[in-house]
Design a protein around this motif. Structure first.
Motif, short mmCIF file in Angstrom:
data_model
loop_
_atom_site.label_atom_id
_atom_site.label_comp_id
_atom_site.label_asym_id
_atom_site.label_seq_id
_atom_site.Cartn_x
_atom_site.Cartn_y
_atom_site.Cartn_z
N VAL A 195 24.33 51.25 -45.53
CA VAL A 195 23.40 51.66 -44.73
C VAL A 195 21.98 51.54 -45.14
O VAL A 195 21.76 51.93 -46.56
CB VAL A 195 23.61 53.02 -44.12
CG1 VAL A 195 22.39 53.38 -43.02
CG2 VAL A 195 24.89 52.96 -43.39
N LEU A 196 21.11 50.57 -44.96
CA LEU A 196 19.73 50.69 -45.35
C LEU A 196 18.84 51.28 -44.26
O LEU A 196 18.69 50.79 -42.95
CB LEU A 196 19.33 49.38 -45.58
CG LEU A 196 17.87 48.88 -46.00
CD1 LEU A 196 17.61 49.57 -47.26
CD2 LEU A 196 17.77 47.34 -46.08
N LEU B 53 16.96 59.56 -40.18
CA LEU B 53 17.91 58.93 -39.23
C LEU B 53 18.76 58.05 -39.91
O LEU B 53 20.14 58.11 -39.80
CB LEU B 53 17.11 58.15 -38.27
CG LEU B 53 18.01 57.32 -37.34
CD1 LEU B 53 18.71 58.41 -36.21
CD2 LEU B 53 17.17 56.53 -36.42
N GLY B 54 18.36 57.28 -40.75
CA GLY B 54 19.08 56.39 -41.59
C GLY B 54 20.40 57.13 -42.33
O GLY B 54 21.61 56.63 -42.62
N HIS B 55 19.82 58.27 -42.95
CA HIS B 55 20.99 59.04 -43.90
C HIS B 55 21.98 59.52 -43.04
O HIS B 55 23.07 59.63 -43.38
CB HIS B 55 20.03 60.00 -44.52
CG HIS B 55 20.67 60.44 -46.00
ND1 HIS B 55 19.79 60.51 -46.94
CD2 HIS B 55 21.95 60.57 -46.16
CE1 HIS B 55 20.66 61.11 -48.04
NE2 HIS B 55 22.01 60.96 -47.43
N SER B 56 21.53 59.94 -41.75
CA SER B 56 22.04 60.72 -40.82
C SER B 56 23.40 59.84 -40.20
O SER B 56 24.64 60.02 -40.27
CB SER B 56 21.65 61.24 -39.79
OG SER B 56 20.74 62.25 -40.12
N TYR C 86 23.98 54.70 -49.01
CA TYR C 86 22.61 54.72 -48.31
C TYR C 86 21.55 54.59 -49.08
O TYR C 86 21.54 55.04 -50.22
CB TYR C 86 22.50 56.04 -47.56
CG TYR C 86 21.12 56.26 -46.76
CD1 TYR C 86 20.92 55.34 -45.68
CD2 TYR C 86 20.35 56.96 -47.23
CE1 TYR C 86 19.56 55.49 -45.14
CE2 TYR C 86 18.97 57.08 -46.40
CZ TYR C 86 18.80 56.27 -45.25
OH TYR C 86 17.42 56.31 -44.79
N LEU C 87 20.76 53.82 -48.77
CA LEU C 87 19.36 53.49 -49.40
C LEU C 87 18.27 53.57 -48.22
O LEU C 87 18.63 52.65 -47.31
CB LEU C 87 19.49 52.19 -50.22
CG LEU C 87 18.39 51.65 -50.85
CD1 LEU C 87 17.84 52.39 -52.12
CD2 LEU C 87 18.38 50.07 -51.30
N LEU D 134 21.32 48.28 -40.79
CA LEU D 134 19.95 48.57 -40.98
C LEU D 134 19.50 49.43 -39.73
O LEU D 134 19.60 49.32 -38.72
CB LEU D 134 19.09 47.19 -40.84
CG LEU D 134 19.56 46.10 -41.88
CD1 LEU D 134 20.18 45.00 -41.10
CD2 LEU D 134 18.23 45.59 -42.47
N VAL D 135 18.97 50.73 -40.38
CA VAL D 135 18.49 51.73 -39.25
C VAL D 135 17.07 51.76 -39.26
O VAL D 135 16.18 52.11 -40.14
CB VAL D 135 19.29 52.98 -39.75
CG1 VAL D 135 18.95 53.97 -38.72
CG2 VAL D 135 20.60 52.82 -39.81
#
Length: 843
Positions: A101-102, A111-114, A123-124, A168-169
C-alpha cells in the motif's frame, strides 16, 4: 492484461453532523454534489484563495481538518482495506499476500495506513521531508499543492520492487493526474500487472474515467478503483468570481485569541514509552511486524496519556469527563489517530469524548457557521523548519470553539515527532502551544521519536577535476558529481516546462538546451562585468572575512553547483591571497524537492570535520534553496547556514550585501561556470552510491568566459580589502547583530505576487535579477516585473525579454530589482507511443 475499472461503493459510518457542512458554500457559490446520497456524510465544502480551484472538499471522516471520533476515521480506512481484500481475494491468496500500500502526503498518510491495516499489508507514504544520506526511490510533483514535491524514501529499497498488486491511496479522486503520474513512474522502474486506486470519494468526470482506462490499456495492466462513494461536483461558470467575492466579504482571517488575563492552561509533557525501533508512521515503510508491535504497545501508551489528561487514573482531575482532542502534526496522522483510539477505549465514555485531527499546510477560509466545514482557524509559524522561518504558516482548523461553546475541547493532546519539538513550537505569541493553551483547559504534549533509517553506506566515488571535467583548474574546485557528458539529456524548453508543471517530471531529470547568446547580449555581459566587478569583489571579501572570523582558518568550502561554484572559487582565491589559507573547495549538487546530494555529504563527512564545512551560493531569491539545505542537513553535524554574495531574499545571516544587484555570472549558463551543466538527478542514471550528475560541454570552449569572470573580479581584491575587513568587523559586533537576522521579507513578497497574479505554485515566481535571468535563459517566461526606475542592472533582462517576446511591467513597491514569472498554464494531455507524456499548453 486488459484494463478493468471496478468502482465499489458501500455504506460508511456516519460522521454524525446535524447539518450538512457544505450548505454555506452550496447556497452562496452555487456548488452542488451529485451522485451518491452518501457524499454529504463524507464531505463538506469550504473556500480557498486559489484562482484555479476555489472550492475545497473537506472530508468529515479523514481526521484532518475536522475533528472526528477515531473509530470513525480508522474505521473508514479499515472498510476500504476490507473491500480491497474482497477484490484481491478471488485472484488468489498469493496476490493478496504480495500487496503493498502506498499513501500520499500529507492528507492521506493516515488513511493509507488504515487501509494497509485492513489488508495487513506493508505500507509506505510519500513525504516532503528529505533524510540526509537516504536516496529517494523516486518522487513526483503535485501540481496544485501548496507544497508540491513528494519523495519516496523507503528504508528498504525493495519494498516496492515486488510484482504483487500496488494499492495507491488518496483522500479523494478528482482528476487522477497525480495517481497516474505515480503509476507511470513506478511502472517504468518496477512493472507489475495490477494496480488498485483507493479513495474515500470518486469525483472524476467522464474524460478522466476514460484516461484511467486508456492508461491501463497502454501499460497492459489491470487497474481497479475502490471508493466509499462516487459522484461529481457541479460548479457554476463564474465560480472563481463568486468565491473571490465571498472571500472578500468574509474579511481577513481572525487574529489568534488574545492572551487571557488569567494564566494560560497548564502544559503537561508526557514522555511516551514508544517502543525502540518502531517507526512513527509509514514515511520509511511500515511492515506487518511493526503493526503487531504497535498493537501490543497501544494499551500502555494510552495509560500514560490518560494519566496526563485526567490528572490521575480516577478520572476526577480537571479534565475528568470533558472532551479531548488528540491533535497530530501534518504527515504524522496515523500514530496520533491510533493513540486517540486507544485513549478512547481507556477513558470512561471515551468513544464520544475523544476526537482526532491534524495540523496542515493548506490555507483555507474559516467561516463560523454550522453549514460551513471550516469554522475556526489558528495560524501559527512552522515549527519543523530548521531554518526557523516564521513566515511559513501552518494551520489547525475547528479546534478553537468559535461561537459554539459546545464544540470546545477541555483537553488538547498534541502529538509531534522530535524534529518538530523546536523553540518555534513553544515560544512566541503565535506559537502553536501558546495558542492552544488559550482555547482549552489543559494541553498535553507527547513527542514521538522520528524514525531515522540508517542510510546504506556503499563505496564513495572519486571527485572530478578540470580540465578533464570543467574548464577550472584542478586546484580550484573538486566536483562531487558524476560525469554524464555522453548522455543525451537536453530537451526543448517548453517541453521541459510542460512536463515539470504537469507533475510528469522533475526539473532535475533533464537539461535545457544551452542558450547561446547573441553578440549584442555577450557585449552586455562584458559591460555588466566591468561595471560590477569591484562591487562583487567587495561582497566576496566581506563573506570571506566574515567566515574567517567566525569559523577559523580550517574552512572547507562547499559551493552549490553550479551558480555557487564561481563564488566558491573567488572566496578561495581571496583567502589564499590575503591570508595564505588554502581552503579545500568542492562543488556539490542540491535539488529543490530532493535535497542535497547524500553521497556528497557522506564524502565531505568522511574527509573533513563537518563543523568546518561552509556551504556557498551566489544569491538568494525567495529562499527555497536555503530551506532545502536546512531541511536536508537537519540531524547532521553540518552547519546548514548558507553564505551568499547577495541576499535580497533576506533569508541568510552570512552575505556580502542585501541589495538585489546583477552578479554577471547569472547572465550566462555553463560558459561562465566552467562549462558545466546544471545538475541532474534521475533514477536510471544515478545509483544509490553515485554523486548527482552533470555534463561538461567541451564543445562550448570557444565561448567560455569562466576564467575572464574570475580574473576580472579578483583584480579588484586589493582595492577593496580594507573595506571588506571593516564590513566583516561590523557584522561581528553586537550592535549590528540585527542587520544579519533573516526576516524572510522576500518570501512574503513572493506570496503576495502569487496571490496578485493568480499563481498557485510559488515555484513559478522567481524573484531577483539573478533568478529572473535564469527564467529567461532556461524556462518559459510569462512576464517580468521590474521595479520602477531600476537601471542598468536590468539591461540584459530587457534585451532577453525583447528577444523572447516577453512583456516587462514596471511596478512600485517591489523589494527586488525584478521578478520573473514562469508561464503557469500547462496541463497534461495525451500519451505518446513511447509512454512519454505529451503535454499541451492551455490557451
Amino acid at each position: 492484461m486488459t484494463a478493468a475499472e471496478q468502482e465499489r461503493t458501500g455504506p460508511e459510518p456516519s460522521a454524525g453532523p446535524q447539518e450538512w457542512t457544505g450548505r454555506w458554500v452550496a447556497e452562496r457559490a452555487g456548488v452542488a454534489l451529485t451522485g451518491s446520497e452518501r457524499l454529504p456524510e463524507l464531505v463538506g465544502l469550504a473556500l480557498r484563495e486559489n484562482r484555479k480551484r476555489a472550492h475545497l472538499l473537506v472530508s468529515t471522516v479523514l481526521g484532518k481538518h475536522v475533528p472526528q471520533r477515531p473509530a470513525v476515521v480508522h474505521g473508514a480506512g479499515l472498510e476500504l482495506g476490507r473491500r480491497v481484500r474482497e477484490l484481491l481475494g478471488p485472484l488468489g491468496g498469493q496476490s493478496l499476500a504480495r500487496a503493498v500500500v502506498l499513501g500520499y502526503a500529507e492528507t492521506a498518510t493516515g488513511l493509507g495506513h488504515s487501509v494497509a491495516d485492513g489488508l495487513d499489508a506493508p505500507y509506505l507514504h510519500s513525504t516532503r521531508r528529505p533524510v540526509p544520506g537516504l536516496v529517494p526511490l523516486g518522487g513526483f510533483e503535485e501540481e496544485h499543492s501548496h507544497a508540491t514535491s513528494h519523495l519516496l524514501l523507503p528504508a528498504d529499497p525493495g519494498l516496492l520492487a515486488g510484482d504483487g498488486p500496488l494499492v495507491l491511496v488518496d483522500d479523494e479522486f478528482s482528476t487522477g493526474t497525480t495517481v497516474l503520474n505515480t503509476i507511470r513512474a513506478l511502472h517504468t522502474r518496477h512493472p507489475r500487472a495490477h494496480y488498485v486506486v483507493v479513495a474515500l470519494v470518486d469525483l472524476r468526470g467522464a474524460e478522466d474515467r476514460r484516461r484511467l482506462a486508456d492508461t491501463a490499456a497502454e501499460l497492459g495492466v489491470r487497474l481497479d478503483l475502490v471508493a466509499l462513494a462516487g459522484g461529481g461536483v457541479e460548479l457554476p461558470a463564474d465560480i472563481l468570481d463568486r468565491a473571490e467575492r465571498l472571500i472578500a466579504e468574509a474579511g481577513a482571517a481572525p487574529e489568534p485569541p488574545a492572551a487571557p488575563a488569567a494564566p494560560a492552561a497548564p502544559l503537561v509533557r508526557v514522555d511516551l514509552a514508544w517502543p525502540d525501533g518502531l517507526p512513527d508512521g509509514g514515511r520509511h515503510g511500515f511492515t506487518p511486524e511493526h503493526r503487531a508491535r504497535l498493537e501490543e504497545a497501544l494499551p500502555a501508551l494510552a495509560e500514560q496519556l490518560a494519566a496526563a489528561v485526567e490528572d490521575g487514573a480516577d478520572g476526577r482531575g480537571p479534565a475528568g469527563g470533558g472532551r479531548v482532542l488528540v491533535l497530530g502534526f501534518e504527515e504524522l496522522m496515523y500514530a496520533p489517530l491510533r493513540l486517540a483510539g486507544a485513549l478512547a477505549e481507556r477513558l470512561p465514555g471515551g468513544a464520544d469524548r475523544v476526537h482526532s485531527s491534524t495540523t496542515t499546510r493548506s490555507p483555507v477560509l474559516a467561516v463560523d457557521d454550522p453549514g460551513y466545514a471550516i469554522r475556526t482557524r489558528l495560524a501559527f509559524p512552522a515549527h519543523d523548519d530548521p531554518a526557523d522561518d516564521s513566515s511559513r504558516e501552518r494551520y489547525v482548523y475547528n479546534v478553537a470553539p468559535g461561537a459554539d461553546p459546545a464544540r470546545r475541547f477541555d483537553t488538547v493532546v498534541l502529538v509531534v515527532d522530535d524534529l518538530a519539538d523546536t523553540p518555534a513550537l513553544h515560544r512566541g505569541e503565535r506559537a502553536l502551544l501558546g495558542q492552544l493553551r488559550r482555547v482549552t483547559d489543559r494541553v498535553v504534549l507527547a513527542v514521538l521519536p522520528s524514525h531515522r533509517p540508517a542510510a546504506p553506506a556503499g563505496p564513495l566515488p572519486a571527485p572530478l577535476y578540470g580540465p578533464a571535467f570543467s574548464s577550472y583548474r584542478a586546484d580550484e574546485v573538486a566536483w562531487l558529481l558524476k560525469d554524464l557528458s555522453e548522455v543525451a539529456l537536453e530537451a526543448p524548453t517548453e517541453e521541459r516546462e510542460e512536463a515539470v508543471q504537469s507533475g510528469g517530471a522533475h526539473y532535475a531529470e533533464s537539461l535545457p538546451v544551452e542558450y547561446q547568446p547573441s553578440p549584442e547580449y555577450q557585449e552586455l555581459f562584458h559591460q555588466a562585468l566591468r561595471a560590477s566587478a569591484r562591487r562583487i569583489a567587495l561582497a566576496v571579501g566581506t563573506v570571506a572575512e566574515t567566515l574567517l572570523r567566525e569559523r577559523g582558518p580550517g574552512l572547507v568550502l562547499a559551493s552549490l553547483a553550479r551558480a555557487g561554484t564561481p563564488v566558491g572559487v573567488l572566496i578561495r582565491r581571496w583567502l589564499a591571497a590575503g591570508h595564505g589559507v588554502d581552503a579545500p573547495h568542492y562543488a556539490v549538487s542540491i535539488v529543490r524537492g530532493r535535497g542535497i546530494d547524500p553521497v556528497a555529504v557522506r564524502y565531505l563527512d568522511a574527509h573533513h570535520r563537518a563543523a568546518d564545512v561552509v556551504f556557498v551560493d551566489g544569491w538568494t531569491g525567495k529562499g527555497a534553496i536555503t530551506r532545502e539545505l536546512a531541511e536536508a542537513l537537519a540531524g547532521t553535524g553540518f552547519d546548514p547556514g548558507l553564505a551568499v554574495l547577495a541576499d535580497p531574499g533576506r533569508c541568510v545571516s552570512t552575505f556580502g550585501t542585501r541589495d538585489d544587484f546583477l552578479i554577471p555570472s547569472a547572465c550566462l549558463n555553463s560558459t561562465v561556470s566552467g562549462l558545466v551543466s546544471r545538475t541532474v538527478l534521475r533514477a536510471d542514471l544515478i545509483g544509490p552510491d553515485d554523486f548527482h550528475g552533470a555534463k561538461h560541454y567541451t564543445e562550448l570552449a570557444g565561448a567560455d568566459v569562466s576564467g575572464a569572470f574570475l580574473d576580472t573580479v579578483a583584480d579588484h581584491f586589493e582595492d577593496v580589502r580594507a573595506e571588506a575587513v571593516a564590513a566583516a568587523g561590523r557584522f561581528g559586533s553586537a550592535e549590528h547583530e540585527a542587520e544579519r537576522t533573516p526576516d524572510w521579507a522576500g518570501w512574503a513578497a513572493v506570496e503576495r505576487i502569487s496571490a496578485e497574479f493568480g499563481i498557485d505554485d510559488v515555484n513559478l515566481v522567481k524573484p531577483g535579477v539573478g533568478e529572473t535571468t535564469r527564467v529567461m535563459l532556461r524556462r518559459v517566461p510569462w512576464r517580468v516585473l521590474a521595479r520602477r526606475g531600476a537601471g542598468a542592472d536590468l539591461d540584459h533582462v530587457r534585451l532577453l525579454a525583447a528577444q523572447r517576446g516577453v512583456p516587462v511591467e514596471e511596478v512600485d513597491d517591489l523589494p527586488y530589482s525584478c521578478v520573473g514569472l514562469i508561464h503557469p498554464r500547462y496541463t497534461r494531455g495525451a500519451t505518446g507511443a513511447s509512454g512519454t507524456a505529451v503535454l499541451v499548453k492551455e490557451s
